[in-house]
Design a protein around this motif. Structure first.
Motif, PDB file in Angstrom:
ATOM      1  N   ARG A  56       0.814  -1.219   0.000  1.00  0.00           N
ATOM      2  CA  ARG A  56       0.000   0.000   0.000  1.00  0.00           C
ATOM      3  C   ARG A  56       0.843   1.263   0.000  1.00  0.00           C
ATOM      4  NH1 ARG A  56      -3.573  -3.290   3.600  1.00  0.00           N
ATOM      5  NH2 ARG A  56      -5.511  -3.639   2.431  1.00  0.00           N
ATOM      6  N   GLN A  59       1.964   2.397  -3.538  1.00  0.00           N
ATOM      7  CA  GLN A  59       0.972   2.734  -4.554  1.00  0.00           C
ATOM      8  C   GLN A  59       0.797   4.248  -4.640  1.00  0.00           C
ATOM      9  OE1 GLN A  59      -2.666   0.603  -3.860  1.00  0.00           O
ATOM     10  NE2 GLN A  59      -1.682  -1.403  -3.876  1.00  0.00           N
ATOM     11  N   TYR A  61      -1.799   7.403  -4.915  1.00  0.00           N
ATOM     12  CA  TYR A  61      -3.156   7.715  -4.472  1.00  0.00           C
ATOM     13  C   TYR A  61      -3.620   9.043  -5.053  1.00  0.00           C
ATOM     14  CZ  TYR A  61      -2.431   3.953  -1.145  1.00  0.00           C
ATOM     15  OH  TYR A  61      -2.172   2.721  -0.582  1.00  0.00           O
ATOM     16  N   GLU A  62      -4.905   9.091  -5.383  1.00  0.00           N
ATOM     17  CA  GLU A  62      -5.512  10.338  -5.841  1.00  0.00           C
ATOM     18  C   GLU A  62      -5.654  11.277  -4.642  1.00  0.00           C
ATOM     19  OE1 GLU A  62      -8.273   7.952  -9.154  1.00  0.00           O
ATOM     20  OE2 GLU A  62      -9.211   8.956  -7.432  1.00  0.00           O
ATOM     21  N   ASP A 242      -1.215   2.500  -9.358  1.00  0.00           N
ATOM     22  CA  ASP A 242      -2.318   3.284  -8.838  1.00  0.00           C
ATOM     23  C   ASP A 242      -3.141   2.469  -7.851  1.00  0.00           C
ATOM     24  OD1 ASP A 242      -1.536   5.354 -10.414  1.00  0.00           O
ATOM     25  OD2 ASP A 242      -3.222   5.272 -11.795  1.00  0.00           O
ATOM     26  N   ALA A 243      -3.476   3.064  -6.726  1.00  0.00           N
ATOM     27  CA  ALA A 243      -4.382   2.428  -5.774  1.00  0.00           C
ATOM     28  C   ALA A 243      -5.784   2.404  -6.351  1.00  0.00           C
ATOM     29  CB  ALA A 243      -4.363   3.197  -4.455  1.00  0.00           C
ATOM     30  N   GLY A 245      -9.648   2.869  -5.819  1.00  0.00           N
ATOM     31  CA  GLY A 245     -10.608   3.491  -4.926  1.00  0.00           C
ATOM     32  C   GLY A 245     -11.916   2.732  -4.882  1.00  0.00           C
ATOM     33  N   ARG A 269      -1.772  12.462  -8.384  1.00  0.00           N
ATOM     34  CA  ARG A 269      -1.791  11.171  -7.683  1.00  0.00           C
ATOM     35  C   ARG A 269      -0.333  10.827  -7.387  1.00  0.00           C
ATOM     36  NH1 ARG A 269      -5.367   8.089 -10.435  1.00  0.00           N
ATOM     37  NH2 ARG A 269      -6.170  10.033 -11.249  1.00  0.00           N
ATOM     38  N   GLN A 336     -11.470   7.921  -3.389  1.00  0.00           N
ATOM     39  CA  GLN A 336     -10.333   8.002  -2.478  1.00  0.00           C
ATOM     40  C   GLN A 336     -10.365   9.324  -1.711  1.00  0.00           C
ATOM     41  OE1 GLN A 336      -6.496   6.751  -4.154  1.00  0.00           O
ATOM     42  NE2 GLN A 336      -7.553   5.906  -5.928  1.00  0.00           N
ATOM     43  N   ALA A 338      -7.636  12.049   0.807  1.00  0.00           N
ATOM     44  CA  ALA A 338      -6.262  12.353   1.187  1.00  0.00           C
ATOM     45  C   ALA A 338      -6.243  13.544   2.137  1.00  0.00           C
ATOM     46  CB  ALA A 338      -5.422  12.660  -0.056  1.00  0.00           C
ATOM     47  N   VAL A 353      -3.789   8.768   3.339  1.00  0.00           N
ATOM     48  CA  VAL A 353      -4.537   8.452   2.114  1.00  0.00           C
ATOM     49  C   VAL A 353      -5.387   7.224   2.363  1.00  0.00           C
ATOM     50  CG1 VAL A 353      -2.954   9.519   0.455  1.00  0.00           C
ATOM     51  CG2 VAL A 353      -2.480   7.209   1.265  1.00  0.00           C
ATOM     52  N   THR A 355      -8.557   4.478   0.500  1.00  0.00           N
ATOM     53  CA  THR A 355      -9.175   4.014  -0.744  1.00  0.00           C
ATOM     54  C   THR A 355     -10.685   3.864  -0.610  1.00  0.00           C
ATOM     55  OG1 THR A 355      -8.707   1.714  -0.143  1.00  0.00           O
ATOM     56  CG2 THR A 355      -7.089   2.845  -1.523  1.00  0.00           C
TER      57      THR A 355
END
Length: 377
Positions: A56, A59, A61-62, A242-243, A245, A269, A336, A338, A353, A355
């Motif tokens: 994790r 990755q 994240y947005e 990319d994670a 969501g 991201r 997602q 943050a 962050v 998901t």
């Protein structure tokens, strides 16, 4: 010497325990909470879903609206190097050469756009009809940059710019397109060469994987900035991905968010490591390539109004605390969330962050903010 070592060990152990407890407090498939304290990083990964193939914390994240801090930093850098002025009227760059009879209707400046005081709604009026059918998956992708600019040039401000605060994705997006027009350089290229590259943010992207522009060798590589074809996927030698969501139920996955013409307001991201690097530059700008701009975005420029604790800098919300001001910004996308925050007085930065887009009884922001406000070392 041994006493100092034991103290540092206890501090790090305490931070790790607090991050683990914070992650437990948020109901989400995946969560990463990362803290930088006096140069030492502590990262905790958690969540209800099984551990993914790519860890994790590796990755991307947005970060949604926290992307605005990147666009604001870009503005500060362009102003600091003399290419623009905060008081430039945006419309003069977007529609140069207009006659008085056809002059744009909004006299807002670049400063107004980044501080949400341009008199604009959250989104253009004609945005909603085209977005409503795909509101939970792809609301922005069908609204390109040219349409954002056209909507702005025909929009009258709701109030005189500079007199009222109203949060606006529309305004932040217009700012990005104005910077591009003023410099004759695409926004993606500007943000890459003036912010991401100088700060060493090598695993930050401006597109979801597998879409045009999501190149493999750096932000926007082989995409619109370079004029080539998309290669997709993470960079060679780096395991980033990319994670994924999820909808508010925490089960249904959603595709990566394509921001269309609203990229400057929410396209970034990044990995938690890159985000900590970004915040560490804000904690101590000295010696960084963006030193002047990083100092500029920490200066307060307005207060929201009676009863609000918020003071705004160009890019951050600022709160007072006994150990110095806190700077923070949150963001959310279709799947997602943050939180980015830092406190220079205690040499502390917090990245969180998740998901899942949590709409009701949101513990995510409160939990991340508590870590930043309580962490005194």
């Amino acid at each position: 010497m041994r006493t100092r070592t034991r103290t540092r060990t206890r501090t790090r152990t305490g931070i790790a325990a607090r991050l683990a407890a914070a992650a437990q407090a948020v109901d989400t498939p995946g969560i990463v909470i990362a803290v930088s304290h006096r140069g030492h990083r502590t990262v905790h990964c958690g969540g209800s879903a099984p551990p993914p193939a790519v860890p994790r914390d590796q990755q991307r994240y947005e970060i949604g609206s926290a992307s605005k801090t990147f666009t604001g930093l870009l503005l500060a850098e362009l102003v600091g190097t003399g290419r623009l002025l905060y008081d430039d009227v945006a419309a003069h760059h977007l529609a140069p050469g207009r006659t008085p009879d056809t002059a744009p209707r909004n006299p807002a400046t670049l400063r107004h756009l980044i501080t949400h005081t341009a008199g604009l709604p959250a989104l253009p009026a004609d945005f909603y009809p085209q977005a409503v059918r795909r509101w939970s998956t792809d609301p922005y992708g069908g609204y390109p940059a040219e349409r954002v600019v056209a909507a702005y040039l025909r929009t009258r401000p709701r109030h005189r710019p500079g007199t009222r605060w109203h949060y606006s994705n529309f305004g932040a997006s217009v700012l990005g397109h104005t910077l591009a027009a003023a410099t004759a350089t695409p926004w993606e290229e500007l943000i890459t060469h003036h912010v991401l590259a100088p700060l060493g943010l090598t695993d930050t992207r401006l597109h979801p994987e597998g879409t045009p522009g999501a190149g493999a060798d750096g932000p926007c590589a082989d995409g619109p900035c370079a004029g080539g074809a998309d290669t997709g996927g993470p960079a060679p030698g780096r395991p980033g991905a990319d994670a994924t969501g999820h909808r508010p139920n925490g089960v249904t996955p959603v595709p990566g968010l394509v921001m269309g013409g609203f990229q400057p307001a929410g396209a970034v991201r990044a990995t938690p490591s890159d985000l900590l690097t970004y915040l560490e530059a804000h904690l101590d700008p000295s010696g960084t390539p963006l030193e002047t701009a990083l100092h500029a975005v920490r200066r307060p420029v307005l207060r929201r109004g009676l009863g609000h604790r918020h003071t705004h800098t160009l890019t951050w919300f600022q709160h007072p605390s006994p150990q110095g001001p806190l700077y923070f910004h949150a963001g959310a996308t279709t799947g997602q969330q943050a939180f980015l925050g830092f406190r220079p007085a205690t040499h502390t930065a917090v990245v969180a962050v998740a998901t899942r887009r949590i709409r009701l009884r949101d513990t995510f922001i409160a939990t991340a903010y508590a870590l930043l406000s309580e962490e005194s070392g």
